[in-house]
Scaffold this active site. Structure first.
Site, PDB file in Angstrom:
ATOM      1  N   GLY A  15       0.780  -1.235   0.000  1.00  0.00           N
ATOM      2  CA  GLY A  15       0.000   0.000   0.000  1.00  0.00           C
ATOM      3  C   GLY A  15       0.811   1.284   0.000  1.00  0.00           C
ATOM      4  N   ASN A  17       1.707   3.028  -2.702  1.00  0.00           N
ATOM      5  CA  ASN A  17       1.049   3.964  -3.627  1.00  0.00           C
ATOM      6  C   ASN A  17      -0.228   4.530  -3.010  1.00  0.00           C
ATOM      7  OD1 ASN A  17       2.198   4.374  -6.448  1.00  0.00           O
ATOM      8  ND2 ASN A  17       2.543   2.183  -6.117  1.00  0.00           N
ATOM      9  N   MET A  93      -4.069  -7.005  -6.719  1.00  0.00           N
ATOM     10  CA  MET A  93      -3.577  -8.151  -7.475  1.00  0.00           C
ATOM     11  C   MET A  93      -4.687  -9.094  -7.955  1.00  0.00           C
ATOM     12  SD  MET A  93      -0.481  -7.357  -7.586  1.00  0.00           S
ATOM     13  CE  MET A  93       0.343  -8.803  -8.217  1.00  0.00           C
ATOM     14  N   ILE A  95      -7.818  -9.588 -10.948  1.00  0.00           N
ATOM     15  CA  ILE A  95      -8.407  -9.089 -12.191  1.00  0.00           C
ATOM     16  C   ILE A  95      -9.874  -8.779 -11.911  1.00  0.00           C
ATOM     17  CG2 ILE A  95      -9.039  -9.736 -14.552  1.00  0.00           C
ATOM     18  CD1 ILE A  95      -6.465 -11.475 -14.545  1.00  0.00           C
ATOM     19  N   LEU A  96     -10.299  -7.598 -12.301  1.00  0.00           N
ATOM     20  CA  LEU A  96     -11.687  -7.200 -12.061  1.00  0.00           C
ATOM     21  C   LEU A  96     -12.604  -7.894 -13.077  1.00  0.00           C
ATOM     22  CD1 LEU A  96     -10.890  -3.435 -11.523  1.00  0.00           C
ATOM     23  CD2 LEU A  96     -11.751  -4.987  -9.754  1.00  0.00           C
ATOM     24  N   ASN A 110      -5.379   2.543 -12.828  1.00  0.00           N
ATOM     25  CA  ASN A 110      -4.404   1.575 -12.316  1.00  0.00           C
ATOM     26  C   ASN A 110      -3.009   2.107 -12.576  1.00  0.00           C
ATOM     27  OD1 ASN A 110      -3.431  -0.937 -11.251  1.00  0.00           O
ATOM     28  ND2 ASN A 110      -2.995  -1.592 -13.352  1.00  0.00           N
ATOM     29  N   HIS A 112       0.883   0.726 -13.261  1.00  0.00           N
ATOM     30  CA  HIS A 112       1.587  -0.495 -13.651  1.00  0.00           C
ATOM     31  C   HIS A 112       3.084  -0.188 -13.809  1.00  0.00           C
ATOM     32  CE1 HIS A 112       2.012  -4.472 -15.325  1.00  0.00           C
ATOM     33  NE2 HIS A 112       2.746  -3.959 -16.283  1.00  0.00           N
TER      34      HIS A 112
HETATM   35  C1  GRF Z   1       3.561  -1.132  -7.570  1.00  0.00           C
HETATM   36  O1  GRF Z   1       4.793  -1.368  -8.186  1.00  0.00           O
HETATM   37  C2  GRF Z   1       2.484  -0.962  -8.610  1.00  0.00           C
HETATM   38  O2  GRF Z   1       2.934  -0.384  -9.786  1.00  0.00           O
HETATM   39  C3  GRF Z   1       2.081  -2.382  -8.891  1.00  0.00           C
HETATM   40  O3  GRF Z   1       2.175  -3.051  -7.653  1.00  0.00           O
HETATM   41  C4  GRF Z   1       3.090  -2.358  -6.802  1.00  0.00           C
HETATM   42  C5  GRF Z   1       2.318  -2.000  -5.580  1.00  0.00           C
HETATM   43  O4  GRF Z   1       3.123  -1.470  -4.551  1.00  0.00           O
HETATM   44  N1  GRF Z   1       0.786  -2.425  -9.505  1.00  0.00           N
HETATM   45  P1  GRF Z   1       2.425  -0.784  -3.297  1.00  0.00           P
HETATM   46  O5  GRF Z   1       1.471  -1.815  -2.707  1.00  0.00           O
HETATM   47  O6  GRF Z   1       1.717   0.429  -3.780  1.00  0.00           O
HETATM   48  O7  GRF Z   1       3.528  -0.464  -2.343  1.00  0.00           O
END
Ligand code: GRF
Length: 196
Positions: A15, A17, A93, A95-96, A110, A112
């Site tokens: 978490g 991000n 993680m 897929i919707l 999202n 990526h």
């Molecule tokens: C990030 O690298 C994001 O791009 C990918 O999964 C990772 C998540 O990291 N989708 P965090 O949970 O936000 O620390």
């Protein structure tokens, strides 16, 4: 009622991000507010981070549901109950389901860790190294029914150094992700407000 865009963040793990978005949204002039964090993994580290930041959280254990659609229907109930208008996947993680995506056209973002359309899916850093790429980076995009495939909102690029490893690249890219995602959420939320 606030005129900021009510936003939920979907997570499955660390978490970081999510925390970066929530921090950005603390600024009074930010056009989105984070009103809910949902995790499909009850033990996800990010849930505690969100709770510590005073954000309402919901832990929905996906193993308790028969299929993707029933899980997504439960998630939808939480989103509607919280009057959510916009969704950010951040290390989510799962897929919707096509049904869920159809409920939120242009309303799911999202992030990526690759320069899409390159390297959809997992192990993006190693795949960039294995291909001998000179550049790598991250992408924020709208979510459609296909994995890591919707319209690109923004990207950030970094050079790959000769001594980079998958781990060093992961660290460098993650640092780029936070400001990129905040900037993208800002832009999308502003557009939603402008279109109201
Ligand atoms: C990030 O690298 C994001 O791009 C990918 O999964 C990772 C998540 O990291 N989708 P965090 O949970 O936000 O620390």
């Amino acid at each position: 009622m606030s005129d900021r865009v009510r936003t939920a963040i979907l997570i499955s793990g660390r978490g970081s991000n999510m925390a970066a978005l929530a921090k950005a949204a603390e600024k009074p002039d930010f056009p989105a507010q984070i009103n809910l964090v949902i995790s499909n993994i009850p033990e996800a580290e990010g849930l505690q981070k969100a709770a510590d930041m005073g954000i309402p959280v919901a832990a929905l254990d996906h193993t308790h549901f028969n299929n993707r659609r029933t899980f997504d229907e439960e998630m939808q109930k939480h989103l509607l109950a919280n009057n959510i208008e916009l969704i950010c996947c951040a290390g989510y993680m799962r897929i919707l389901s096509p049904w869920f995506v159809s409920q939120w056209p242009d309303r799911i973002l999202n992030i990526h860790p690759s320069l899409l359309p390159k390297y959809k899916g997992l192990n993006t850093h190693q795949r960039a190294l294995d291909s001998g790429d000179k550049e790598h980076g991250c992408t924020v995009h709208f979510v459609n029914e296909a994995l890591d495939d919707g319209q690109i909102i923004d990207q950030k690029t970094i050079p790959i150094a000769p001594n980079d490893t998958s781990e060093s690249l992961a660290k460098k890219v993650l640092k780029l992700e936070y400001p990129l995602y905040s900037k993208s959420l800002y832009r999308v939320a502003k557009n939603i407000i402008a279109s109201k």
